[in-house]
Design a protein around this motif. Sequence first.
Motif, PDB file in Angstrom:
ATOM      1  N   VAL A   1     -80.543 -91.265 -30.409  1.00  0.00           N
ATOM      2  CA  VAL A   1     -81.856 -91.308 -29.766  1.00  0.00           C
ATOM      3  C   VAL A   1     -82.475 -89.913 -29.712  1.00  0.00           C
ATOM      4  N   LEU A   2     -81.666 -88.922 -29.327  1.00  0.00           N
ATOM      5  CA  LEU A   2     -82.193 -87.559 -29.224  1.00  0.00           C
ATOM      6  C   LEU A   2     -82.553 -86.998 -30.600  1.00  0.00           C
TER       7      LEU A   2
ATOM      8  N   VAL B   1     -99.247 -85.780 -28.217  1.00  0.00           N
ATOM      9  CA  VAL B   1     -98.064 -86.164 -27.442  1.00  0.00           C
ATOM     10  C   VAL B   1     -97.947 -87.681 -27.369  1.00  0.00           C
ATOM     11  N   VAL B   2     -99.040 -88.365 -27.080  1.00  0.00           N
ATOM     12  CA  VAL B   2     -98.999 -89.822 -26.952  1.00  0.00           C
ATOM     13  C   VAL B   2     -98.667 -90.469 -28.292  1.00  0.00           C
ATOM     14  N   GLN B   3     -99.273 -89.974 -29.375  1.00  0.00           N
ATOM     15  CA  GLN B   3     -98.970 -90.539 -30.691  1.00  0.00           C
ATOM     16  C   GLN B   3     -97.516 -90.272 -31.081  1.00  0.00           C
TER      17      GLN B   3
ATOM     18  N   ALA C   1     -87.194 -85.463 -33.999  1.00  0.00           N
ATOM     19  CA  ALA C   1     -87.965 -85.635 -35.230  1.00  0.00           C
ATOM     20  C   ALA C   1     -89.408 -86.041 -34.949  1.00  0.00           C
ATOM     21  N   THR C   2     -89.661 -86.756 -33.870  1.00  0.00           N
ATOM     22  CA  THR C   2     -91.010 -87.260 -33.584  1.00  0.00           C
ATOM     23  C   THR C   2     -91.721 -86.444 -32.511  1.00  0.00           C
ATOM     24  N   LEU C   3     -91.043 -86.235 -31.384  1.00  0.00           N
ATOM     25  CA  LEU C   3     -91.660 -85.530 -30.262  1.00  0.00           C
ATOM     26  C   LEU C   3     -91.402 -84.031 -30.287  1.00  0.00           C
ATOM     27  N   GLY C   4     -90.413 -83.620 -31.068  1.00  0.00           N
ATOM     28  CA  GLY C   4     -89.993 -82.229 -31.053  1.00  0.00           C
ATOM     29  C   GLY C   4     -91.090 -81.197 -31.188  1.00  0.00           C
ATOM     30  N   PRO C   5     -92.079 -81.363 -32.098  1.00  0.00           N
ATOM     31  CA  PRO C   5     -93.127 -80.333 -32.250  1.00  0.00           C
ATOM     32  C   PRO C   5     -94.019 -80.171 -31.027  1.00  0.00           C
ATOM     33  N   VAL C   6     -94.124 -81.215 -30.188  1.00  0.00           N
ATOM     34  CA  VAL C   6     -95.087 -81.149 -29.077  1.00  0.00           C
ATOM     35  C   VAL C   6     -94.426 -81.232 -27.706  1.00  0.00           C
ATOM     36  N   ALA C   7     -93.131 -81.566 -27.648  1.00  0.00           N
ATOM     37  CA  ALA C   7     -92.485 -81.730 -26.336  1.00  0.00           C
ATOM     38  C   ALA C   7     -90.981 -81.581 -26.475  1.00  0.00           C
TER      39      ALA C   7
ATOM     40  N   GLU D   1     -82.755 -93.404 -19.622  1.00  0.00           N
ATOM     41  CA  GLU D   1     -83.953 -92.644 -19.268  1.00  0.00           C
ATOM     42  C   GLU D   1     -84.046 -91.352 -20.075  1.00  0.00           C
ATOM     43  N   LEU D   2     -85.276 -91.017 -20.446  1.00  0.00           N
ATOM     44  CA  LEU D   2     -85.560 -89.750 -21.117  1.00  0.00           C
ATOM     45  C   LEU D   2     -86.652 -89.022 -20.344  1.00  0.00           C
ATOM     46  N   LEU D   3     -86.516 -87.725 -20.234  1.00  0.00           N
ATOM     47  CA  LEU D   3     -87.516 -86.884 -19.574  1.00  0.00           C
ATOM     48  C   LEU D   3     -88.247 -86.080 -20.646  1.00  0.00           C
ATOM     49  N   VAL D   4     -89.565 -86.196 -20.663  1.00  0.00           N
ATOM     50  CA  VAL D   4     -90.393 -85.555 -21.687  1.00  0.00           C
ATOM     51  C   VAL D   4     -91.216 -84.436 -21.048  1.00  0.00           C
TER      52      VAL D   4
END
Length: 754
Positions: A553-554, A456-458, A559-565, A440-443
Amino acid sequence: MVNILYKIRYYLLAVVATACVLLWPGARAATAVDNSLATWFLKDDPALRAYADFRTRFGNDEVVILVVHDPQTLLQPAYFTRFRALTRQLEALPTVQSVTGPGNARVPGRDLTGASARPLLGPGTGAAQVRAALHDRPTLGGQLFSADYRSARFLVELRNLPDFDNRRAEVLAQVQRVVDAHFSPAQAYLGGVGIVYAGLNALSQHDFGLFLGLGYLLMFGVFLGLYRNLRLLLYTLGIVALSTYLTFGIYGALGYRLNLMTVLLPIVIILLGIMDSMHVINERNLLARPGSPALADTLQTLRNVFYPCLSTMLTTVAGFLALLTSPMAILQTFGVFAALGIFFCLLFTYLLGVLLLPHTRPAPRATAAASVWVGQFYQFLLARQRLFTALSLLLIAAFAVGTTRLRTDTYTLGYLPADHRVVRDHQAIEATWGPYMPLELLVRPRPGHTLHDTAVVQAAAAFTDSVQTLTGVGRVFGFQSLYQGGLEAQAKGKARRLLASQGALNAVHRQLLTPEYAPLARQFVHEPSGTGRITISGTMLSARQLTAKMDSVLGMARATLGPVATVQPAGYQPMYSGIVRYVTASQTNSLLWSFLLVFALTWAFIRDFRLAVLTVLPNLFPVLVLLGLMGWLGIPLDTATASIAAIVLSFCTDDSIHFIYAYRQRRRAGLSPAEARLTTLTHIGPTIVLTSVILFFGYSSMLLASLKTVELFGALTALAIIGALYGELVIFPLVLERFDREPGAKPKPVAGGR
């Protein structure tokens, strides 16, 4: 003190009897099983708090994965009917929160309105209709069926009950009965963290109870064969039984319940109980003379061994209390109650000694035979000092190298036998469905963003694509999948492009808030905090492998979600992976503190720094044997083996303190170091040899266990006993001979063991 104890023995017996009656409810309660997370982790542990927060937001993450497989196809009306019936019965269970699977799946219409949603497997639905419905909805289809439609998956979410950990076995048994009523074990497979945990727990309770009982029978059988005296056997049994009963009585009365560590308490108590009783028995066998009063011999025996027994109790208690430095609550509790049980062993060694031993006859045969053998072996050792010194140094070097190969890890599934149903089901799920264990990951969106923002979705969709390139990763489903699935229902193949449309995402978001879809949305979106959940299905890994996988995974998440979440691991798996760090800290801290405390108390008892060093250092040899063998054999240090080193150090120090106490007495009596060593070995040696024989056979019986934890504990303890015997009969005398001798002194012939 011994005389006072003898005078008030019946009053003390009455106190003990009263305590046994009062503690009966506690002893009975202690036998209940509680392997909840609260028993493993400290209350203020950040990982435990984070896990509790995650469950508060998204419910119980301990999901049961059910996979149904048919080697031909599941797209048959008969299966559709059974899927619907199975789902209804599972949903009817009071312990089940929800079921997600083909039996209750609904296909959203093109306009995304709740009214247009229809059951996927409605009455009269055919195979072609199912294929057509899922063809344009790959996100939905991938959660329900395998690509070839030979396997179907159901996710059974269990209720977040306050006492769930204690009721896990009962809850899972209910689910298993419902599944078995519809499908044979050859068709339906259950998996998940809870399934593995419950199987391991049930088998561990069975094996520990069975093989501990067999070990008791074997140890006491060997005891009876050696001494051939039933009353002496009853004396030893009384020490062990009363110490165990009162320890568990207090344990249960304080609200504790049996867990995977405290089932070892009887093992610790029997170790120390047998050793204490045999030191008394062998001292009496050596002291008794034909025609001498039994009471006088008994009281003198108890006086002779009082100070070494008191010292060994204190050093052993200190060794186990060193576990209080562990960051794991389960090891702290184990250390405290092991120390309590050891105190009771000394208490009943003396109380039952003044009550029972005056009514028993000495049994010198085994003691005398062992004394002669030890004396002969010592002479053999002296004649070949260089050979045994070289051998000892070689063994120390070999085992020291082995410790460098020791690794910390835990793989719970590996503890179960290969033919266990949990293992078979796990292998079948991975073969027919693929990786399935949830990570599980919490965003948490950064300020200025929400979960349904296009950015965020993209980013979450890009993360999904990236993480699925990792070896051992299967399906990924999260909050972003809800939006993509909704867009697939509306725009078919254009859904991925519509992830860039804020208007389209807003429409899906509104639909997810309707009563039709809210239950599903709540599993992946926590509206009050604005946080989302992503579940990655992966292969079952060891704790160390899982840590490495989470790091990868982190890294992709940053790299992908870092700028927005911000993204952090959540649920049970991070706690499981953290066990490696905790076990390492526990083993290091407890061994260090155990050694320091044992040395300090030994020094205080002997009052000779040099002899204290010479006493304690050889006792590290069996610990070195234990850890070195684990390194060479590839046995990891884990929750099942983390406490063995402390146990080994404790019972080894017991014999050494008795040895050095007797040695010091003889030195003070004017004997030369060589004479003192020989007479001490022939006096204390029989106890060392006989206890080693008894304990070795008792713990070797655990090799027949089906659970790896039991098998490893028995095998490693038996091997450590051999190492302890070598250390006491070879290394310790050689060290004393080298560093505590008078130049030119030669041992005089000694006839007896006194």
